[in-house]
Design a protein around this motif. Structure first.
Motif, PDB file in Angstrom:
ATOM      1  N   MET A  30       0.848  -1.181   0.000  1.00  0.00           N
ATOM      2  CA  MET A  30       0.000   0.000   0.000  1.00  0.00           C
ATOM      3  C   MET A  30       0.888   1.236   0.000  1.00  0.00           C
ATOM      4  O   MET A  30       1.704   1.425   0.876  1.00  0.00           O
ATOM      5  CB  MET A  30      -0.886  -0.029   1.257  1.00  0.00           C
ATOM      6  N   GLU A  31       0.719   2.055  -0.998  1.00  0.00           N
ATOM      7  CA  GLU A  31       1.506   3.277  -1.104  1.00  0.00           C
ATOM      8  C   GLU A  31       0.693   4.443  -0.537  1.00  0.00           C
ATOM      9  O   GLU A  31      -0.457   4.645  -0.880  1.00  0.00           O
ATOM     10  CB  GLU A  31       1.844   3.550  -2.569  1.00  0.00           C
ATOM     11  N   VAL A  32       1.323   5.200   0.349  1.00  0.00           N
ATOM     12  CA  VAL A  32       0.659   6.341   0.962  1.00  0.00           C
ATOM     13  C   VAL A  32       1.262   7.614   0.394  1.00  0.00           C
ATOM     14  O   VAL A  32       2.480   7.779   0.368  1.00  0.00           O
ATOM     15  CB  VAL A  32       0.834   6.323   2.502  1.00  0.00           C
ATOM     16  N   LYS A  33       0.416   8.508  -0.061  1.00  0.00           N
ATOM     17  CA  LYS A  33       0.881   9.785  -0.605  1.00  0.00           C
ATOM     18  C   LYS A  33       1.052  10.759   0.549  1.00  0.00           C
ATOM     19  O   LYS A  33       0.093  11.148   1.195  1.00  0.00           O
ATOM     20  CB  LYS A  33      -0.102  10.319  -1.632  1.00  0.00           C
ATOM     21  N   GLU A  34       2.275  11.140   0.806  1.00  0.00           N
ATOM     22  CA  GLU A  34       2.593  12.020   1.927  1.00  0.00           C
ATOM     23  C   GLU A  34       2.158  13.464   1.707  1.00  0.00           C
ATOM     24  O   GLU A  34       1.990  14.208   2.643  1.00  0.00           O
ATOM     25  CB  GLU A  34       4.094  11.972   2.235  1.00  0.00           C
ATOM     26  N   ARG A  53      -2.889  29.661  20.949  1.00  0.00           N
ATOM     27  CA  ARG A  53      -2.401  29.746  19.579  1.00  0.00           C
ATOM     28  C   ARG A  53      -1.930  28.370  19.129  1.00  0.00           C
ATOM     29  O   ARG A  53      -1.671  27.497  19.949  1.00  0.00           O
ATOM     30  CB  ARG A  53      -1.280  30.776  19.490  1.00  0.00           C
ATOM     31  N   VAL A  54      -1.793  28.180  17.828  1.00  0.00           N
ATOM     32  CA  VAL A  54      -1.386  26.893  17.267  1.00  0.00           C
ATOM     33  C   VAL A  54      -0.129  27.094  16.437  1.00  0.00           C
ATOM     34  O   VAL A  54      -0.106  27.907  15.518  1.00  0.00           O
ATOM     35  CB  VAL A  54      -2.515  26.310  16.381  1.00  0.00           C
ATOM     36  N   SER A  55       0.918  26.344  16.761  1.00  0.00           N
ATOM     37  CA  SER A  55       2.171  26.458  16.018  1.00  0.00           C
ATOM     38  C   SER A  55       2.120  25.588  14.762  1.00  0.00           C
ATOM     39  O   SER A  55       1.361  24.612  14.704  1.00  0.00           O
ATOM     40  CB  SER A  55       3.346  26.011  16.883  1.00  0.00           C
ATOM     41  N   PRO A  56       2.924  25.902  13.762  1.00  0.00           N
ATOM     42  CA  PRO A  56       2.985  25.074  12.544  1.00  0.00           C
ATOM     43  C   PRO A  56       3.372  23.621  12.854  1.00  0.00           C
ATOM     44  O   PRO A  56       2.873  22.694  12.209  1.00  0.00           O
ATOM     45  CB  PRO A  56       4.068  25.758  11.704  1.00  0.00           C
ATOM     46  N   GLU A  57       4.216  23.424  13.847  1.00  0.00           N
ATOM     47  CA  GLU A  57       4.631  22.073  14.215  1.00  0.00           C
ATOM     48  C   GLU A  57       3.457  21.254  14.740  1.00  0.00           C
ATOM     49  O   GLU A  57       3.401  20.037  14.560  1.00  0.00           O
ATOM     50  CB  GLU A  57       5.745  22.112  15.266  1.00  0.00           C
ATOM     51  N   PHE A  58       2.509  21.920  15.404  1.00  0.00           N
ATOM     52  CA  PHE A  58       1.327  21.209  15.907  1.00  0.00           C
ATOM     53  C   PHE A  58       0.531  20.640  14.743  1.00  0.00           C
ATOM     54  O   PHE A  58       0.107  19.485  14.782  1.00  0.00           O
ATOM     55  CB  PHE A  58       0.443  22.139  16.750  1.00  0.00           C
ATOM     56  N   TYR A  59       0.326  21.460  13.703  1.00  0.00           N
ATOM     57  CA  TYR A  59      -0.426  20.979  12.538  1.00  0.00           C
ATOM     58  C   TYR A  59       0.259  19.766  11.910  1.00  0.00           C
ATOM     59  O   TYR A  59      -0.405  18.800  11.530  1.00  0.00           O
ATOM     60  CB  TYR A  59      -0.564  22.080  11.479  1.00  0.00           C
ATOM     61  N   GLU A  60       1.582  19.824  11.794  1.00  0.00           N
ATOM     62  CA  GLU A  60       2.334  18.714  11.209  1.00  0.00           C
ATOM     63  C   GLU A  60       2.174  17.446  12.034  1.00  0.00           C
ATOM     64  O   GLU A  60       1.943  16.358  11.487  1.00  0.00           O
ATOM     65  CB  GLU A  60       3.806  19.083  11.087  1.00  0.00           C
ATOM     66  N   ALA A  61       2.275  17.576  13.353  1.00  0.00           N
ATOM     67  CA  ALA A  61       2.142  16.413  14.239  1.00  0.00           C
ATOM     68  C   ALA A  61       0.719  15.859  14.203  1.00  0.00           C
ATOM     69  O   ALA A  61       0.512  14.639  14.172  1.00  0.00           O
ATOM     70  CB  ALA A  61       2.530  16.787  15.668  1.00  0.00           C
ATOM     71  N   LYS A  74      -3.182  10.610   9.815  1.00  0.00           N
ATOM     72  CA  LYS A  74      -2.807   9.655   8.768  1.00  0.00           C
ATOM     73  C   LYS A  74      -2.534   8.270   9.352  1.00  0.00           C
ATOM     74  O   LYS A  74      -2.971   7.263   8.794  1.00  0.00           O
ATOM     75  CB  LYS A  74      -1.591  10.165   7.998  1.00  0.00           C
ATOM     76  N   ALA A  75      -1.849   8.213  10.489  1.00  0.00           N
ATOM     77  CA  ALA A  75      -1.567   6.930  11.139  1.00  0.00           C
ATOM     78  C   ALA A  75      -2.865   6.251  11.580  1.00  0.00           C
ATOM     79  O   ALA A  75      -3.023   5.033  11.432  1.00  0.00           O
ATOM     80  CB  ALA A  75      -0.636   7.129  12.330  1.00  0.00           C
ATOM     81  N   LEU A  76      -3.800   7.021  12.096  1.00  0.00           N
ATOM     82  CA  LEU A  76      -5.088   6.491  12.524  1.00  0.00           C
ATOM     83  C   LEU A  76      -5.852   5.904  11.337  1.00  0.00           C
ATOM     84  O   LEU A  76      -6.422   4.810  11.425  1.00  0.00           O
ATOM     85  CB  LEU A  76      -5.906   7.597  13.193  1.00  0.00           C
ATOM     86  N   ILE A  77      -5.830   6.601  10.215  1.00  0.00           N
ATOM     87  CA  ILE A  77      -6.516   6.109   9.017  1.00  0.00           C
ATOM     88  C   ILE A  77      -5.850   4.839   8.501  1.00  0.00           C
ATOM     89  O   ILE A  77      -6.534   3.873   8.123  1.00  0.00           O
ATOM     90  CB  ILE A  77      -6.567   7.201   7.930  1.00  0.00           C
ATOM     91  N   THR A  82     -15.048  -1.131   3.108  1.00  0.00           N
ATOM     92  CA  THR A  82     -15.623   0.104   3.643  1.00  0.00           C
ATOM     93  C   THR A  82     -15.135   0.292   5.067  1.00  0.00           C
ATOM     94  O   THR A  82     -15.138  -0.659   5.863  1.00  0.00           O
ATOM     95  CB  THR A  82     -17.178   0.033   3.647  1.00  0.00           C
ATOM     96  N   LEU A  83     -14.725   1.518   5.401  1.00  0.00           N
ATOM     97  CA  LEU A  83     -14.315   1.840   6.768  1.00  0.00           C
ATOM     98  C   LEU A  83     -15.543   2.188   7.597  1.00  0.00           C
ATOM     99  O   LEU A  83     -16.409   2.937   7.141  1.00  0.00           O
ATOM    100  CB  LEU A  83     -13.351   3.029   6.785  1.00  0.00           C
ATOM    101  N   TYR A  84     -15.603   1.621   8.799  1.00  0.00           N
ATOM    102  CA  TYR A  84     -16.675   1.906   9.739  1.00  0.00           C
ATOM    103  C   TYR A  84     -16.065   2.463  11.025  1.00  0.00           C
ATOM    104  O   TYR A  84     -14.856   2.332  11.258  1.00  0.00           O
ATOM    105  CB  TYR A  84     -17.466   0.620  10.058  1.00  0.00           C
ATOM    106  N   ALA A  85     -16.898   3.028  11.867  1.00  0.00           N
ATOM    107  CA  ALA A  85     -16.431   3.596  13.128  1.00  0.00           C
ATOM    108  C   ALA A  85     -15.658   2.559  13.951  1.00  0.00           C
ATOM    109  O   ALA A  85     -14.669   2.891  14.605  1.00  0.00           O
ATOM    110  CB  ALA A  85     -17.615   4.135  13.936  1.00  0.00           C
ATOM    111  N   ARG A  86     -16.059   1.323  13.897  1.00  0.00           N
ATOM    112  CA  ARG A  86     -15.385   0.286  14.697  1.00  0.00           C
ATOM    113  C   ARG A  86     -13.933   0.074  14.269  1.00  0.00           C
ATOM    114  O   ARG A  86     -13.127  -0.477  15.020  1.00  0.00           O
ATOM    115  CB  ARG A  86     -16.153  -1.020  14.616  1.00  0.00           C
ATOM    116  N   HIS A  87     -13.573   0.499  13.088  1.00  0.00           N
ATOM    117  CA  HIS A  87     -12.204   0.343  12.628  1.00  0.00           C
ATOM    118  C   HIS A  87     -11.260   1.372  13.235  1.00  0.00           C
ATOM    119  O   HIS A  87     -10.048   1.203  13.181  1.00  0.00           O
ATOM    120  CB  HIS A  87     -12.148   0.387  11.098  1.00  0.00           C
ATOM    121  N   VAL A  88     -11.826   2.417  13.808  1.00  0.00           N
ATOM    122  CA  VAL A  88     -11.024   3.446  14.477  1.00  0.00           C
ATOM    123  C   VAL A  88     -10.666   2.909  15.848  1.00  0.00           C
ATOM    124  O   VAL A  88      -9.600   2.973  16.316  1.00  0.00           O
ATOM    125  CB  VAL A  88     -11.786   4.776  14.601  1.00  0.00           C
TER     126      VAL A  88
END
Length: 64
Positions: free
Chosen positions: A1-5, A27-35, A41-44, A58-64
Motif C-alpha cells: 500500500m503506497e501512501v501519498k505524503e 495559539r497553534v504552532s505550525p509544528e502542531f499541525y504537522e504532528a 494519517k496513522a489512525l486512518i 468500507t471503513l466503519y467507526a469500529r475500525h477506528v
C-alpha cells in the motif's frame, strides 16, 4: 500500500477555530499541525488495516 505524503487532510482554519472555542487565547504552532496531520494519517492507516483484516472494503467507526 503506497501512501501519498503530500495529501493534506486537515483544514488548518478549522483546527484553529476549534482550539479557539476551547481557549480563545490559545495559539497553534505550525509544528502542531504537522504532528496532528501525522497522527490522523496513522489512525486512518490502522483503520484500513483493520477493515482489510475483516475482508471489508468500507471503513466503519469500529475500525477506528
Amino acid at each position: 500500500m503506497e501512501v501519498k505524503e503530500m495529501v493534506e487532510l486537515l483544514v488548518k482554519s478549522k483546527v484553529k477555530e476549534f482550539v479557539s472555542s476551547i481557549d480563545k487565547d490559545m495559539r497553534v504552532s505550525p509544528e502542531f499541525y504537522e504532528a496532528l496531520e501525522a497522527e490522523v494519517k496513522a489512525l486512518i492507516e490502522k483503520a484500513v488495516k483493520r477493515a482489510q483484516a475483516e475482508g471489508r472494503k468500507t471503513l466503519y467507526a469500529r475500525h477506528v
